[in-house]
Design a protein around this motif. Structure first.
Motif, PDB file in Angstrom:
ATOM      1  N   MET A   4       0.840  -1.194   0.000  1.00  0.00           N
ATOM      2  CA  MET A   4       0.000   0.000   0.000  1.00  0.00           C
ATOM      3  C   MET A   4       0.878   1.247   0.000  1.00  0.00           C
ATOM      4  N   MET A   5       0.483   2.217  -0.819  1.00  0.00           N
ATOM      5  CA  MET A   5       1.257   3.466  -0.867  1.00  0.00           C
ATOM      6  C   MET A   5       1.100   4.227   0.441  1.00  0.00           C
ATOM      7  N   SER A   6       2.190   4.792   0.882  1.00  0.00           N
ATOM      8  CA  SER A   6       2.035   5.610   2.088  1.00  0.00           C
ATOM      9  C   SER A   6       1.688   7.037   1.696  1.00  0.00           C
ATOM     10  N   PHE A   7       0.977   7.692   2.567  1.00  0.00           N
ATOM     11  CA  PHE A   7       0.531   9.060   2.343  1.00  0.00           C
ATOM     12  C   PHE A   7       1.376   9.947   3.246  1.00  0.00           C
ATOM     13  N   ARG A   8       2.177  10.807   2.624  1.00  0.00           N
ATOM     14  CA  ARG A   8       3.123  11.601   3.410  1.00  0.00           C
ATOM     15  C   ARG A   8       2.528  12.967   3.732  1.00  0.00           C
ATOM     16  N   ALA A   9       1.926  13.043   4.910  1.00  0.00           N
ATOM     17  CA  ALA A   9       1.317  14.302   5.349  1.00  0.00           C
ATOM     18  C   ALA A   9       2.134  14.891   6.490  1.00  0.00           C
ATOM     19  N   ALA A  10       2.109  16.218   6.609  1.00  0.00           N
ATOM     20  CA  ALA A  10       2.749  16.897   7.740  1.00  0.00           C
ATOM     21  C   ALA A  10       1.718  17.782   8.421  1.00  0.00           C
ATOM     22  N   VAL A  11       1.700  17.729   9.737  1.00  0.00           N
ATOM     23  CA  VAL A  11       0.855  18.627  10.530  1.00  0.00           C
ATOM     24  C   VAL A  11       1.787  19.585  11.255  1.00  0.00           C
ATOM     25  N   ILE A  12       1.564  20.888  11.037  1.00  0.00           N
ATOM     26  CA  ILE A  12       2.433  21.897  11.647  1.00  0.00           C
ATOM     27  C   ILE A  12       1.871  22.282  13.012  1.00  0.00           C
ATOM     28  N   THR A  13       2.720  22.313  14.011  1.00  0.00           N
ATOM     29  CA  THR A  13       2.294  22.757  15.336  1.00  0.00           C
ATOM     30  C   THR A  13       2.972  24.078  15.680  1.00  0.00           C
ATOM     31  N   PHE A  14       2.163  25.069  15.969  1.00  0.00           N
ATOM     32  CA  PHE A  14       2.657  26.361  16.443  1.00  0.00           C
ATOM     33  C   PHE A  14       2.442  26.406  17.961  1.00  0.00           C
ATOM     34  N   PRO A  15       3.147  27.256  18.673  1.00  0.00           N
ATOM     35  CA  PRO A  15       2.833  27.396  20.091  1.00  0.00           C
ATOM     36  C   PRO A  15       1.399  27.924  20.212  1.00  0.00           C
ATOM     37  N   GLY A  16       0.539  27.170  20.863  1.00  0.00           N
ATOM     38  CA  GLY A  16      -0.862  27.586  20.983  1.00  0.00           C
ATOM     39  C   GLY A  16      -1.795  26.863  20.040  1.00  0.00           C
ATOM     40  N   SER A  17      -1.252  26.047  19.125  1.00  0.00           N
ATOM     41  CA  SER A  17      -2.121  25.164  18.333  1.00  0.00           C
ATOM     42  C   SER A  17      -2.793  24.200  19.299  1.00  0.00           C
ATOM     43  N   ASN A  18      -4.066  23.891  19.074  1.00  0.00           N
ATOM     44  CA  ASN A  18      -4.703  22.912  19.950  1.00  0.00           C
ATOM     45  C   ASN A  18      -5.530  21.870  19.192  1.00  0.00           C
ATOM     46  N   CYS A  19      -5.516  21.915  17.874  1.00  0.00           N
ATOM     47  CA  CYS A  19      -6.216  20.891  17.096  1.00  0.00           C
ATOM     48  C   CYS A  19      -5.236  20.062  16.293  1.00  0.00           C
ATOM     49  N   ASP A  20      -3.944  20.170  16.619  1.00  0.00           N
ATOM     50  CA  ASP A  20      -2.936  19.474  15.820  1.00  0.00           C
ATOM     51  C   ASP A  20      -3.032  17.960  15.980  1.00  0.00           C
ATOM     52  N   ARG A  21      -3.338  17.516  17.216  1.00  0.00           N
ATOM     53  CA  ARG A  21      -3.439  16.070  17.403  1.00  0.00           C
ATOM     54  C   ARG A  21      -4.697  15.516  16.739  1.00  0.00           C
ATOM     55  N   ASP A  22      -5.789  16.278  16.805  1.00  0.00           N
ATOM     56  CA  ASP A  22      -7.017  15.844  16.129  1.00  0.00           C
ATOM     57  C   ASP A  22      -6.766  15.743  14.626  1.00  0.00           C
ATOM     58  N   MET A  23      -6.046  16.721  14.099  1.00  0.00           N
ATOM     59  CA  MET A  23      -5.758  16.748  12.661  1.00  0.00           C
ATOM     60  C   MET A  23      -4.895  15.541  12.278  1.00  0.00           C
ATOM     61  N   ALA A  24      -3.857  15.275  13.065  1.00  0.00           N
ATOM     62  CA  ALA A  24      -2.974  14.142  12.775  1.00  0.00           C
ATOM     63  C   ALA A  24      -3.752  12.825  12.877  1.00  0.00           C
ATOM     64  N   ASP A  25      -4.616  12.759  13.884  1.00  0.00           N
ATOM     65  CA  ASP A  25      -5.427  11.556  14.088  1.00  0.00           C
ATOM     66  C   ASP A  25      -6.368  11.327  12.905  1.00  0.00           C
ATOM     67  N   ALA A  26      -7.007  12.398  12.443  1.00  0.00           N
ATOM     68  CA  ALA A  26      -7.933  12.282  11.308  1.00  0.00           C
ATOM     69  C   ALA A  26      -7.176  11.832  10.063  1.00  0.00           C
ATOM     70  N   LEU A  27      -6.033  12.447   9.809  1.00  0.00           N
ATOM     71  CA  LEU A  27      -5.250  12.076   8.625  1.00  0.00           C
ATOM     72  C   LEU A  27      -4.807  10.621   8.700  1.00  0.00           C
ATOM     73  N   GLU A  28      -4.410  10.192   9.893  1.00  0.00           N
ATOM     74  CA  GLU A  28      -3.949   8.809  10.046  1.00  0.00           C
ATOM     75  C   GLU A  28      -5.096   7.832   9.849  1.00  0.00           C
ATOM     76  N   LYS A  29      -6.261   8.151  10.435  1.00  0.00           N
ATOM     77  CA  LYS A  29      -7.403   7.231  10.330  1.00  0.00           C
ATOM     78  C   LYS A  29      -7.869   7.102   8.884  1.00  0.00           C
ATOM     79  N   VAL A  30      -7.816   8.214   8.150  1.00  0.00           N
ATOM     80  CA  VAL A  30      -8.335   8.163   6.779  1.00  0.00           C
ATOM     81  C   VAL A  30      -7.292   7.612   5.807  1.00  0.00           C
ATOM     82  N   SER A  31      -6.021   7.967   6.024  1.00  0.00           N
ATOM     83  CA  SER A  31      -4.994   7.570   5.040  1.00  0.00           C
ATOM     84  C   SER A  31      -4.279   6.280   5.399  1.00  0.00           C
ATOM     85  N   GLY A  32      -4.302   5.918   6.686  1.00  0.00           N
ATOM     86  CA  GLY A  32      -3.566   4.741   7.129  1.00  0.00           C
ATOM     87  C   GLY A  32      -2.084   4.996   7.360  1.00  0.00           C
ATOM     88  N   SER A  33      -1.638   6.240   7.120  1.00  0.00           N
ATOM     89  CA  SER A  33      -0.221   6.571   7.352  1.00  0.00           C
ATOM     90  C   SER A  33      -0.121   7.606   8.465  1.00  0.00           C
TER      91      SER A  33
END
Lengths: 226, 105
Positions: free
Chosen positions: A1-30
């Motif tokens: 299976m092809m891997s999906f290379r996504a990056a989630v940027i975290t700034f000081p004060g970001s608070n949805c970065d883990r949700d975003m990473a989780d969503a990308l992982e659940k949908v893409s498998g990577s």
């Protein structure tokens, strides 16, 4: 299976970065790369970059203003210019406008109050990489949670955005005073989307809704096929 | 002729204030006023206006809320540099105007 290379940027004060990473992982498998705002470089050969919601730098000066000038954004701007898909949600949308990757500005909600609830949206353009999983004119429901979501641009810019099909999402009800009820806009090349609603908070039934899932699925499918 | 006690070029973290004042350039105070462009809706200004009315003050026709930013800069900093600071960061040119004043320190 092809891997999906996504990056989630975290700034000081970001608070949805883990949700975003989780969503990308659940949908893409990577598992996405997690990139810190002070990094000067992104991982190589990225398929997708996400700027998450939150209150980067405490919303100092203007929402997204400081984050837009942080070291990693130079790399994000360069990647966007090469055609790498970039999604900015909520504070990420504010960062994209402040960085000049999208037109307009996100001002204080017209009703002054922070708005935190599910809202009705209309998919205005399903021809983009991000929205191909929806049907044209489809009504969906996604949560919003923002104080500065009131999209502003001058009339000529708004006309151009409408004419070029760059209004990807429109609110189906009054939410924050946004010009022409615009909830999400694309750049002219179509590889950058900024939106105030949170698709990453609506990807499975446990979230109370899963209308956001198709947005990530569209991007993953579009890139794997491309 | 570089002062031997001053930081080497490439040491930007040493702040001017850490050097004895007689060696640094004179400082000038800059006041940058950032305001919303005419025609841009200002919900905060409107809320302030309503509060003033609620307090019983009559005759307030409009309120626009802006931002005041004060800088202390070496006197050698040019007007063009100050202008660039405003355009690149201090103001959002999509929605805001700015005015730069040099004030007595």
């Amino acid at each position: 299976m092809m891997s999906f290379r996504a990056a989630v940027i975290t700034f000081p004060g970001s608070n949805c970065d883990r949700d975003m990473a989780d969503a990308l992982e659940k949908v893409s498998g990577s598992t996405p790369f997690r990139v810190w705002h002070g990094d000067a470089e992104l991982p190589d050969h990225l398929d997708f970059i996400a700027l998450p919601g939150g209150f980067s730098y405490g919303d100092y000066l203007r929402s997204g203003a400081m984050a837009a000038r942080s070291p990693i954004m130079r790399a994000v701007i360069a990647a966007a210019a090469r055609g790498v898909p970039v999604l900015g949600v909520c504070n990420g949308f504010q960062v994209l406008t402040e960085a000049g990757l999208l037109p307009g500005a996100l001002m204080r909600n017209a009703g002054i109050r922070f708005v935190c609830r599910d809202v009705a949206l209309v998919v205005e353009n399903n021809q983009s990489l991000f929205t191909a999983g929806y049907s044209q004119g489809q009504r969906i429901t996604l949560p919003v949670a923002h104080h500065d979501g009131n999209f502003f641009a001058d009339e000529a810019t708004l006309d151009r955005l409408e004419g070029e099909g760059r209004v990807a999402l429109r609110y189906g009800e009054p939410v924050n005073g946004s010009a022409r009820n615009i909830a999400g806009v694309l750049n002219s090349a179509g590889n950058v989307l900024g939106m105030m609603p949170h698709p990453e908070r609506a990807i499975e039934p446990a979230h109370g809704g899963s209308d956001g899932r198709a947005l990530f699925a569209s991007a993953v499918r579009g890139l794997v096929q491309a | 002729m570089p002062d031997p006690r001053s930081p080497a070029i490439g040491s930007p973290r040493v702040h001017a204030r850490e050097r004895p004042s007689d060696e640094s350039q004179n400082l000038v105070k800059i006041r940058v006023s950032v305001s919303l462009k005419p025609g841009v809706l200002d919900p905060q200004g409107r809320a302030i206006q309503h509060s003033l009315e609620g307090l019983g003050f009559a005759g307030v026709k409009d309120v626009r809320a802006g931002r005041l930013i004060e800088l202390e800069v070496d006197e050698g900093v040019t007007d063009a540099a100050l202008d660039d600071m405003c355009k690149q960061l201090l103001a959002n040119m999509v929605i805001e105007n700015y005015r730069i004043e040099r004030v007595a320190a």
